[in-house]
Design a protein around this motif. Structure first.
Motif, PDB file in Angstrom:
ATOM      1  N   ALA A  29      50.106  36.366  44.267  1.00  0.00           N
ATOM      2  CA  ALA A  29      48.891  36.235  45.070  1.00  0.00           C
ATOM      3  C   ALA A  29      47.722  35.758  44.218  1.00  0.00           C
ATOM      4  O   ALA A  29      46.943  34.883  44.629  1.00  0.00           O
ATOM      5  CB  ALA A  29      48.559  37.572  45.727  1.00  0.00           C
ATOM      6  N   GLY A  30      47.593  36.313  43.007  1.00  0.00           N
ATOM      7  CA  GLY A  30      46.490  35.923  42.137  1.00  0.00           C
ATOM      8  C   GLY A  30      46.576  34.476  41.712  1.00  0.00           C
ATOM      9  O   GLY A  30      45.576  33.743  41.719  1.00  0.00           O
ATOM     10  N   ALA A  31      47.768  34.014  41.335  1.00  0.00           N
ATOM     11  CA  ALA A  31      47.935  32.631  40.893  1.00  0.00           C
ATOM     12  C   ALA A  31      47.722  31.650  42.033  1.00  0.00           C
ATOM     13  O   ALA A  31      47.087  30.602  41.864  1.00  0.00           O
ATOM     14  CB  ALA A  31      49.328  32.449  40.288  1.00  0.00           C
ATOM     15  N   THR A  32      48.228  31.989  43.204  1.00  0.00           N
ATOM     16  CA  THR A  32      48.062  31.119  44.368  1.00  0.00           C
ATOM     17  C   THR A  32      46.594  31.004  44.758  1.00  0.00           C
ATOM     18  O   THR A  32      46.100  29.918  45.086  1.00  0.00           O
ATOM     19  CB  THR A  32      48.892  31.644  45.543  1.00  0.00           C
ATOM     20  OG1 THR A  32      50.269  31.747  45.148  1.00  0.00           O
ATOM     21  CG2 THR A  32      48.784  30.721  46.744  1.00  0.00           C
ATOM     22  N   ALA A  33      45.883  32.133  44.696  1.00  0.00           N
ATOM     23  CA  ALA A  33      44.466  32.136  45.059  1.00  0.00           C
ATOM     24  C   ALA A  33      43.628  31.307  44.100  1.00  0.00           C
ATOM     25  O   ALA A  33      42.620  30.708  44.493  1.00  0.00           O
ATOM     26  CB  ALA A  33      43.947  33.569  45.104  1.00  0.00           C
ATOM     27  N   GLU A  34      44.021  31.245  42.822  1.00  0.00           N
ATOM     28  CA  GLU A  34      43.228  30.544  41.814  1.00  0.00           C
ATOM     29  C   GLU A  34      43.585  29.075  41.682  1.00  0.00           C
ATOM     30  O   GLU A  34      42.853  28.313  41.032  1.00  0.00           O
ATOM     31  CB  GLU A  34      43.417  31.224  40.444  1.00  0.00           C
ATOM     32  CG  GLU A  34      42.847  32.621  40.347  1.00  0.00           C
ATOM     33  CD  GLU A  34      41.338  32.640  40.557  1.00  0.00           C
ATOM     34  OE1 GLU A  34      40.642  31.768  39.994  1.00  0.00           O
ATOM     35  OE2 GLU A  34      40.863  33.512  41.304  1.00  0.00           O
ATOM     36  N   TYR A  35      44.678  28.651  42.280  1.00  0.00           N
ATOM     37  CA  TYR A  35      45.222  27.330  41.990  1.00  0.00           C
ATOM     38  C   TYR A  35      44.234  26.202  42.278  1.00  0.00           C
ATOM     39  O   TYR A  35      43.980  25.338  41.415  1.00  0.00           O
ATOM     40  CB  TYR A  35      46.522  27.111  42.772  1.00  0.00           C
ATOM     41  CG  TYR A  35      47.241  25.847  42.363  1.00  0.00           C
ATOM     42  CD1 TYR A  35      48.157  25.851  41.322  1.00  0.00           C
ATOM     43  CD2 TYR A  35      46.982  24.640  43.008  1.00  0.00           C
ATOM     44  CE1 TYR A  35      48.802  24.689  40.926  1.00  0.00           C
ATOM     45  CE2 TYR A  35      47.623  23.470  42.619  1.00  0.00           C
ATOM     46  CZ  TYR A  35      48.529  23.499  41.585  1.00  0.00           C
ATOM     47  OH  TYR A  35      49.146  22.346  41.191  1.00  0.00           O
ATOM     48  N   ASP A  36      43.670  26.166  43.457  1.00  0.00           N
ATOM     49  CA  ASP A  36      42.807  25.038  43.825  1.00  0.00           C
ATOM     50  C   ASP A  36      41.555  24.949  42.965  1.00  0.00           C
ATOM     51  O   ASP A  36      41.081  23.851  42.658  1.00  0.00           O
ATOM     52  CB  ASP A  36      42.407  25.141  45.306  1.00  0.00           C
ATOM     53  CG  ASP A  36      43.565  24.806  46.239  1.00  0.00           C
ATOM     54  OD1 ASP A  36      44.450  24.034  45.833  1.00  0.00           O
ATOM     55  OD2 ASP A  36      43.590  25.340  47.371  1.00  0.00           O
ATOM     56  N   ALA A  37      41.003  26.100  42.582  1.00  0.00           N
ATOM     57  CA  ALA A  37      39.767  26.108  41.799  1.00  0.00           C
ATOM     58  C   ALA A  37      40.024  25.890  40.310  1.00  0.00           C
ATOM     59  O   ALA A  37      39.087  25.556  39.572  1.00  0.00           O
ATOM     60  CB  ALA A  37      39.032  27.443  42.007  1.00  0.00           C
TER      61      ALA A  37
END
Length: 362
Positions: free
Chosen positions: A191-199
């Motif tokens: 969840a953390g990696a997916t949430a940070e990916y675009d930014a």
């Protein structure tokens, strides 16, 4: 190529299981079982060792690096830190080899602030670059000077961890936690990696795929690389992205078929989806080292495809013994025209001539 009706199965040999266990020790260590006191001790020892080196390197830091170094010179375990400060400290701790104090710090941060915070620290480290001058290596560190600077995606070394080690260590450490941790650990890191990916900066995105052990993020990054290109060579990405997928397009993109190393962990992760890759690797001319790598994996697969690939190595060095053992274990899989050299009989030690008798004294 491999047919759609795959009848092979992964059957680990005792030797394969032992080698796989050894592979699991490669790379950064796990600190999941370490006590907080033990983690503090690792970080404290590194602080005592490196703080003089950080002071000596201050003059060659840029403004970003200087501010982070000055903060790190007074920080103590348990003290609050922003994501950027923690990333700077980890980058400084991981600037040289040692007992991975950067990973010990990240484990502390993961426990104190959660997986999401640890992921953000790992991403922020990719916007920094550590380097050093060490004129007395390996005799002494009395003049070792470690410096820190900001880095953007335009740098030719933006995806390189050959000197700035910590950014690679942090991603690999989170990836190890993902593989070996609980279901909750995996869910939080994903969840953390997916949430940070675009930014995240594009050169940091391979680290997110590694942290989450995510095929989806790995293939997404590879597609971006194909579409947009990058002003930097994908060092870290080339090493790690192919291990997260069996997509032939991605594997060709990163030259994995020609140059990549297939390991037992790769077989463990992908199972029979690895067979087409093994077959393609076996198509080319194989030197002894590559032949050994392929055989080490193939002998843990029972079935006609693995047998056909191994049969081509019969009698070849240095794998003849392994191939012979495979077909002794599974004689029903041996091709009718297979010729395997018989085992060489052990040579009997040459008989020693009896020692000449010494003449008796008169």
């Amino acid at each position: 190529m491999v047919s759609q009706m795959v009848t092979d199965e992964v059957v680990w040999t005792d030797e394969g299981r032992a080698a796989l266990a050894k592979e699991h020790t490669w790379g950064v260590p796990s600190f999941r079982a370490s006590t907080v006191a033990a983690l503090h001790a690792i970080v404290d020892e590194a602080l005592a060792r490196y703080r003089p080196c950080w002071k000596r390197g201050l003059a060659k830091c840029d403004g970003t690096g200087r501010a982070l170094v000055e903060w790190a010179l007074t920080w103590q375990p348990g003290q609050a830190a922003t994501v950027e400060e923690a990333a700077g400290l980890a980058s400084l701790l991981g600037a040289r080899s040692g007992p991975y104090p950067d990973c010990a710090l990240l484990e502390l941060l993961r426990r104190e602030h959660g997986a999401g915070f640890a992921v953000r620290v790992a991403v922020a480290a990719w916007s920094l670059c550590s380097d050093y001058d060490d004129p007395d290596y390996p005799k002494s560190e009395t003049r070792l000077a470690i410096r820190l600077k900001a880095m953007d995606g335009g740098s030719s070394s933006a995806n390189d961890t050959s000197v700035s080690h910590a950014k690679g260590h942090l991603a690999e450490y989170l990836g190890r936690v993902h593989r070996e941790g609980s279901d909750d650990d995996r869910a939080q890191l994903t969840a953390g990696a997916t949430a940070e990916y675009d930014a995240a900066p594009r050169h940091a995105r391979p680290a997110l795929a590694v942290a989450a052990q995510s095929r989806e993020l790995a293939e997404r990054f590879a597609a971006e690389l194909r579409e947009h290109g990058m002003p930097w060579y994908p060092h870290f990405a080339s090493e790690h992205i192919p291990l997260l997928t069996t997509d032939p397009v991605v594997l060709e993109q990163f030259r994995f078929i020609n140059d990549g190393r297939v390991t037992l962990r790769y077989l463990e992760q992908h199972g029979l989806a690895l067979l087409p890759i093994l077959e393609r690797k076996c198509e080319g001319k194989q030197g002894p080292y590559a032949r050994q790598q392929l055989t080490d994996v193939l002998v843990n697969v029972r079935g006609p495809i693995a047998a056909r690939l191994l049969a081509a190595f019969a009698g070849k060095t240095p794998v003849a013994k392994q191939v012979r053992a495979y077909f002794e274990r599974y004689p029903e899989l041996a091709p009718a025209d297979l010729v395997i050299a018989p085992k060489k009989a052990a040579k009997k030690p040459a008989a020693k001539k009896p020692a000449a008798k010494k003449p008796k004294r008169a």
